[in-house]
Design an enzyme around this catalytic site. Structure first.
Site, PDB file in Angstrom:
ATOM      1  N   ARG A 113      42.117  29.179  37.588  1.00 32.51           N
ATOM      2  CA  ARG A 113      42.607  30.018  38.583  1.00 32.51           C
ATOM      3  C   ARG A 113      41.253  30.164  39.657  1.00 32.51           C
ATOM      4  NH1 ARG A 113      46.726  30.280  36.157  1.00 32.51           N
ATOM      5  NH2 ARG A 113      45.309  30.416  35.013  1.00 32.51           N
ATOM      6  N   THR A 114      40.632  30.764  38.601  1.00 27.30           N
ATOM      7  CA  THR A 114      39.030  31.716  39.521  1.00 27.30           C
ATOM      8  C   THR A 114      37.769  30.684  39.999  1.00 27.30           C
ATOM      9  OG1 THR A 114      39.225  33.348  37.713  1.00 27.30           O
ATOM     10  CG2 THR A 114      37.381  33.448  38.808  1.00 27.30           C
ATOM     11  N   LYS A 155      22.535  21.465  24.400  1.00 23.82           N
ATOM     12  CA  LYS A 155      21.453  20.719  23.882  1.00 23.82           C
ATOM     13  C   LYS A 155      20.467  22.513  23.156  1.00 23.82           C
ATOM     14  CE  LYS A 155      21.293  16.685  27.095  1.00 23.82           C
ATOM     15  NZ  LYS A 155      20.563  16.011  28.078  1.00 23.82           N
ATOM     16  N   ARG A 169      31.406  32.838  35.768  1.00 22.29           N
ATOM     17  CA  ARG A 169      32.134  33.134  34.067  1.00 22.29           C
ATOM     18  C   ARG A 169      31.157  33.073  32.740  1.00 22.29           C
ATOM     19  NH1 ARG A 169      37.830  32.465  33.383  1.00 22.29           N
ATOM     20  NH2 ARG A 169      37.718  33.998  34.982  1.00 22.29           N
ATOM     21  N   HIS A 183      36.235  41.903  35.197  1.00 25.90           N
ATOM     22  CA  HIS A 183      36.747  40.510  36.380  1.00 25.90           C
ATOM     23  C   HIS A 183      37.110  40.938  37.158  1.00 25.90           C
ATOM     24  CE1 HIS A 183      38.168  36.731  37.348  1.00 25.90           C
ATOM     25  NE2 HIS A 183      39.086  36.355  36.278  1.00 25.90           N
TER      26      HIS A 183
HETATM   27  N1   CP Z   1      42.605  35.091  36.372  1.00 25.51           N
HETATM   28  C1   CP Z   1      42.143  34.382  36.001  1.00 25.51           C
HETATM   29  O1   CP Z   1      41.139  34.870  35.468  1.00 25.51           O
HETATM   30  O2   CP Z   1      42.613  33.430  35.134  1.00 25.51           O
HETATM   31  P1   CP Z   1      40.930  30.952  35.378  1.00 25.51           P
HETATM   32  O3   CP Z   1      41.155  31.872  33.695  1.00 25.51           O
HETATM   33  O4   CP Z   1      42.191  29.865  34.888  1.00 25.51           O
HETATM   34  O5   CP Z   1      40.124  31.633  35.713  1.00 25.51           O
END
Ligand code: CP
Length: 312
Positions: A59-60, A87, A109, A137
């Protein structure tokens, strides 16, 4: 034009209520844009954004990429598992190499809490935290609160219960900060082993009985059990967890009240939520995903406007 009080989005902690209101007002305008036949505006046509993902995401990652493309930014994508990180290249070296290609914004991320903050202190570019380990998040919490306001109106005085694996959840911490800034009461529910003691210092209440928690709530955010972040076993079995903390139609019928049901995804159907509930009218899970694009457009637009004057 008013603008955000921050130059990076590292977490909800550090934002003000005015920041969130500005983000929501901007997201509302972008939501209107992405529902038009031509879903694109030229606002970030001079901006280059790198999506740097050291951890899996559906999603993100897709939502940020779509938000960037809807704003006409140039976009590059980096996944650690297909890169020279394997590496031995460090985080700072990796990002500095990306920045040498004249990138304006890094959306990152990373599995380590504090990675976004660490990077923001070492590189001269705008950093957006797309999830850092068990820490924060922020865009998930923003899209959750935005979706809740669409369904409940003003969140002041509303009670939102976050259920499940609070201990390993970055979504929980960012939601606590965002909901409290917007005046909502936050309740946590789950097995004691998954609710760390220190969270009570954040001004939340704790209820270990799911039925009692649901009865006193206006909305419930069901978290996934994050086995990938657990070194230990925090409950006897997944079956027992589902019986006590899984959201089922039976439990919703027992409480005899309508609740707004959120889930950040990915869902473990039959564990924290049954398919019947996840696919019911009370669940706003796909609204959350839709709103995620508008929220991320707002975040990128407002942060980019601090490094340049975006075209309108
Ligand atoms: N909600 C969320 O962060 O989903 P993903 O890990 O798929 O990005």
């Amino acid at each position: 034009m008013s603008n955000l009080s921050v130059n990076h989005l590292l977490g909800i902690k550090g934002l003000t209520e005015a920041d969130i209101r500005l983000l929501f007002e901007t997201a509302m305008q972008f939501k209107e844009v992405i529902n038009r036949p031509i879903k694109k505006v030229p606002s970030l046509r001079d901006i280059t954004i790198a999506n740097v993902f050291f951890e899996n995401s559906t999603r993100t990652k897709l939502s940020f990429e779509l938000a960037e493309k809807r704003l006409s930014a140039d976009v590059i994508n980096f996944s650690a598992n297909q890169s020279s990180v394997l590496k031995g290249e460090t985080l700072v070296d990796t990002v500095n190499n990306i920045l040498a290609m004249k990138v304006d914004v890094v959306v990152m991320r990373h599995p380590h809490p504090g990675a976004a903050q660490f990077l923001s202190e070492r590189v001269d570019t705008c950093i957006v935290n797309a999830g850092d380990g068990t820490h924060e998040h922020p865009t998930q919490a923003l899209l959750d609160a935005f979706s809740l306001e669409e369904h409940l109106g003003d969140l002041r005085g509303k009670r939102v219960t976050i259920v499940g694996d609070i201990r390993h959840s970055r979504v929980a911490l960012s939601n606590i900060y965002a909901l409290q800034l917007l005046g909502a009461e936050v309740q946590l529910c789950g097995p004691k082993s998954l609710i760390p003691k220190h969270v009570t210092s954040l001004g939340v209440s704790v209820e270990t009985d799911l039925i009692k928690a649901l009865k006193s709530s206006d909305a419930v955010n069901m978290l996934r059990v994050q086995h990938e972040r657990m070194e230990l076993s925090y409950f006897p079995s997944t079956r027992e967890y589902a019986q006590l903390y899984g959201l089922t139609l039976d439990k919703l019928q027992t409480i005899k009240k309508e609740l707004v049901i959120l889930h950040p995804g990915p869902i473990n159907r039959g564990v924290e939520i049954t398919s019947e509930v996840a696919d019911s009218d009370q669940a706003i899970i796909l609204d959350q995903v839709e709103n995620g694009v508008a929220i991320r457009m707002a975040v990128l637009y407002l942060l980019a406007s601090k490094i340049s004057t975006p075209a309108t």
